[in-house]
Scaffold this active site. Structure first.
Site, PDB file in Angstrom:
ATOM      1  N   HIS A 191     -19.093 -29.626  86.419  1.00 36.27           N
ATOM      2  CA  HIS A 191     -18.773 -30.414  87.615  1.00 36.27           C
ATOM      3  C   HIS A 191     -19.828 -31.448  87.927  1.00 36.27           C
ATOM      4  O   HIS A 191     -19.524 -32.562  88.329  1.00 36.27           O
ATOM      5  CB  HIS A 191     -18.627 -29.482  88.824  1.00 36.27           C
ATOM      6  CG  HIS A 191     -17.394 -28.656  88.765  1.00 36.27           C
ATOM      7  ND1 HIS A 191     -17.385 -27.308  88.994  1.00 36.27           N
ATOM      8  CD2 HIS A 191     -16.130 -28.992  88.481  1.00 36.27           C
ATOM      9  CE1 HIS A 191     -16.152 -26.848  88.857  1.00 36.27           C
ATOM     10  NE2 HIS A 191     -15.385 -27.846  88.540  1.00 36.27           N
ATOM     11  N   GLU A 433      -2.939 -47.306  70.044  1.00 41.20           N
ATOM     12  CA  GLU A 433      -4.152 -46.617  69.621  1.00 41.20           C
ATOM     13  C   GLU A 433      -4.049 -46.145  68.186  1.00 41.20           C
ATOM     14  O   GLU A 433      -5.001 -45.619  67.620  1.00 41.20           O
ATOM     15  CB  GLU A 433      -4.394 -45.389  70.516  1.00 41.20           C
ATOM     16  CG  GLU A 433      -4.556 -45.733  71.975  1.00 41.20           C
ATOM     17  CD  GLU A 433      -4.675 -44.501  72.849  1.00 41.20           C
ATOM     18  OE1 GLU A 433      -5.796 -44.120  73.156  1.00 41.20           O
ATOM     19  OE2 GLU A 433      -3.629 -43.930  73.210  1.00 41.20           O
ATOM     20  N   ASP A 457      -9.698 -45.001  70.373  1.00 39.31           N
ATOM     21  CA  ASP A 457      -8.885 -44.269  69.408  1.00 39.31           C
ATOM     22  C   ASP A 457      -8.424 -45.169  68.275  1.00 39.31           C
ATOM     23  O   ASP A 457      -8.340 -44.740  67.131  1.00 39.31           O
ATOM     24  CB  ASP A 457      -7.680 -43.611  70.098  1.00 39.31           C
ATOM     25  CG  ASP A 457      -8.039 -42.225  70.628  1.00 39.31           C
ATOM     26  OD1 ASP A 457      -9.023 -41.645  70.122  1.00 39.31           O
ATOM     27  OD2 ASP A 457      -7.341 -41.724  71.521  1.00 39.31           O
ATOM     28  N   CYS A 504      -8.344 -51.898  76.880  1.00 33.34           N
ATOM     29  CA  CYS A 504      -8.960 -50.999  77.854  1.00 33.34           C
ATOM     30  C   CYS A 504      -9.980 -50.038  77.241  1.00 33.34           C
ATOM     31  O   CYS A 504     -10.429 -49.115  77.893  1.00 33.34           O
ATOM     32  CB  CYS A 504      -7.895 -50.213  78.620  1.00 33.34           C
ATOM     33  SG  CYS A 504      -7.027 -49.011  77.616  1.00 33.34           S
TER      34      CYS A 504
END
Lengths: 582, 95
Positions: A191, A433, A457, A504
């Site tokens: 976390h 990708e 990717d 992106c």
């Protein structure tokens, strides 16, 4: 000087004074009371328990609102600890029979359980010690009326050094005051890591035992890029980092002045700079950086680090917040990209030999329609709150795209028949990708509204390189000519059909690559919010002709190394003031 | 008059959720136990915990796969055992 190595989980460099946040060192007066005071002392404790109960309820609600009901549920369970009959009777005994003050009794009982948990052999119990201390601190705060050592109200900037941090603590940090975080425990998926990244606080975790070597006030350098820590650094190290930080700070302040200006080349070509966001809270932060919208809203955070599957309502509230915060600017929501390195609760039965070639991303979603429908329903329900678009990740074949769209249509019909308002038209795109999708893009193009290229990717699948594998990581180059050719083909096909292509992946975060992409005809880049100012500066410093000349030359080079060297050299000539950043 | 002998209802329960009997499951179990009047204890390897006390439940350190013995005695022992067994089977509503 002490140099330590940990795991870099949130980038950035900080130089400053350490604040050792040591919950074990919470100091309370070990005082005794008289026999006559026991009844009133007990009453004081009962009132404090009630107050602490409300404080935890409040913390639970706030955390649920910002980070989801699953994190909020931690505090509901902590409330139950407060009213635990065993803890209560032990405290009662210490006050009535041993004449302990309420504070003394609280710290005695909670410390005993926390210590027992920490010593437990099972790691899950050891991690619960932090929760016990959380409850103890809340109760002591309620008793004394003054906050314990807390970081919510830090007066001065500091680098927080701790054994570990609880989710409650990390989420309550003031990013203006907490310069960096460094913990002995923790890993990349914890976390602390996820929250620190979301809040843009540099962080290094998993350093191992070192708290005995550091005191509050010691000078520390935290390098969140390399995972390195220097305690009481020598002058040379300090100078090196100070110089780098000052150079960075002066660039950052120059760049922040560009916030309200568009990313337009000097000859007037507008490039849209969108933000990649992971947490709902980052939408606001991306606006502060001058984003034109959200180009990639990753939705995996709802799944990662939680014990339970998120409900439709959890999804819905997260999407609604982002759409509202973006005030009508486009928000592209990517459906679940779980699998391979990112696993939620839905784990494959058999471990996969090649997880990156396995059941991941859209394949996993299509194989689990019940999971997928929950997310799609939530997106559609939230969609009317802004300019919402949906995109499917890692599409390889036309069949996959059609199946995903079919599911989208059937969910839309369900919602309409339930009387739920859904947008009359919704732009549906795909992420490119996989090289197969580029090769077949002329067939996809009639059925899609837009394309977003995920260069991370795409690079990995084109070059057959697993970038998490150290032995081949050097072969992973987004600027490899093969990758550039796939981007070029994608851009040409979409523009011939009047559709848009955005990029992106991490490639967009690098100013030299961003200019190359603009030169190749890309007009929308989606990037980390923190990179928006520097990319905007680069674009505002050049003409489209200069970018096109860069692209023309780069696409004729033969190797990644040549492309990279050429681009860096060009950037140094065109926008020298930001080269330090790269 | 109080019955001189109270029958003990007992059942073996397996912890099925991956996280074990940690914070949230222990909280849920303790809350459920307070709805009944019978005595309720859970035993693991000789260590006994009071079901109404979340901290004592957590101290058992029961992880996934642990087998625990639930013992109840009192007027509503049967229904309490049923309800608690259901909570275990539903994996404490955590996947």
């Amino acid at each position: 000087m002490l140099e330590l190595q940990g795991i870099a989980v949130s980038p950035g460099v900080a130089v400053g004074k350490a604040l050792v946040f040591d919950r074990e060192g919470y100091s309370i007066d070990r005082c005794l009371i008289s026999k006559e005071e026991t009844a009133s002392e007990w009453q004081r404790l009962v009132t404090a328990v009630e107050r602490a109960h409300r404080a935890l309820a409040d913390r639970g609600e706030k955390t649920s609102a910002s980070w989801g009901a699953d994190l909020g549920g931690i505090f509901t369970a902590q409330q139950q600890l407060l009213v635990d009959p065993h803890i209560r009777s032990e405290m009662d005994h210490l006050i009535r029979d041993n004449l302990y003050s309420a504070e003394y009794a609280v710290s005695e009982v909670f410390a005993k359980y926390a210590a027992a948990f920490r010593k437990a052999s099972s790691s899950f119990l050891a991690e619960r010690a932090a929760d016990v201390r959380d409850v103890e601190r809340t109760l002591l705060e309620a008793l004394t009326g003054k906050p314990a050592q807390t970081l919510k109200s830090l007066m001065n900037e500091a680098i927080v050094v701790s054994h570990d941090l609880t989710p409650g603590e990390t989420a309550s940090f003031d990013p203006e005051k907490v310069l960096a975080i460094c913990t002995e425990a923790g890993g990349p998926g914890g976390h602390t890591a996820i929250v620190a990244r979301g809040m843009e606080i540099p962080a290094v975790v998993g350093v191992g035992n070192f708290l005995h070597n550091i005191r509050s006030g010691d000078e520390v350098i935290i390098d969140g890029h390399l995972g390195r820590i220097f305690v009481s650094p020598d002058q040379a190290t300090l100078d090196r980092y100070r110089e780098r930080r000052m150079a960075r700070a002066s660039i950052v302040s120059q760049l922040s002045e560009l916030k309200d200006f568009p990313a337009t080349t000097t000859d007037g070509v507008r490039v849209e700079l969108m933000a990649n966001v992971e947490f709902p809270n980052e939408a606001q932060a991306s606006l502060t950086r001058g984003a034109d919208g959200v180009g990639l809203y990753r939705t995996e955070f709802l799944y990662l680090g939680h014990d339970t599957e998120p409900s439709e309502e959890d999804h819905y509230l997260a999407y609604l917040k982002v759409l509202k915060d973006m005030q009508g600017r486009p928000v592209v929501i990517r459906t679940l990209d779980l699998g391979a390195d990112k696993m939620g609760q839905t784990r494959p039965i058999e471990p996969e030999n090649n997880p990156f070639l396995g059941l991941r991303s859209i394949r996993l979603s299509l194989r689990n329609p019940s999971l997928f429908r929950v997310q799609v329903r939530a997106i559609l329900r939230a969609a009317c709150a802004g300019d919402c678009r949906i995109m499917f990740p890692m599409v390889t074949t036309l069949d996959e795209f059609r199946s995903a769209k079919f599911l989208l249509r059937s969910v839309t019909e369900d919602l309409v028949s339930e009387g739920v308002r859904v947008p009359s038209s919704l732009q549906v795109g795909m992420m490119v990708e996989v090289p197969a999708a580029v090769l077949m893009l002329d067939r996809f193009i009639e059925e899609i509204d837009f394309v977003s290229i995920g260069t991370n990717d795409l690079t990995q699948y084109t070059l057959a390189v697993d970038r998490s594998n150290d032995s081949v990581a050097d072969l992973y180059q987004a600027c490899d000519p093969a990758v550039l050719r796939l981007i070029q083909r994608t851009q040409q096909i979409t523009s011939e059909h009047g559709k848009s292509t955005s990029v992106c992946g991490e490639m967009s975060n690098n100013p030299a690559y961003a200019l190359l992409l603009v030169g190749m005809g890309i007009r929308t880049l989606s990037l980390a919010p923190s990179a928006i100012p520097v990319i905007k500066k680069a674009i505002r410093s050049v003409t489209l002709g200069q970018c096109e000349a860069m692209a023309w030359r780069a696409l004729r080079l033969g190797t990644a190394r040549e492309v990279d060297a050429f681009l860096m050299n060009q950037l140094a000539g065109l926008v020298p003031e930001i080269v330090l950043q790269a | 008059m109080e019955p001189t002998h109270t029958e003990v209802v007992s059942r073996d329960l397996t912890v099925q959720n991956p996280e074990g009997l940690h914070l949230r499951p222990a909280g849920k179990l303790a809350r459920l136990a307070t709805e009944y009047n019978c005595s309720l204890e859970l035993e693991r390897c000789g260590q006994v915990a009071d079901c109404r006390s979340m901290i004592s439940l957590m101290t058992l350190g029961a992880s996934q796969g642990s087998v625990l013995t639930l013992r109840a005695s009192g007027p509503d022992a049967d229904s309490a055992v049923e309800a608690i067994a259901r909570l275990f089977e539903s994996r404490f509503d955590e996947l």
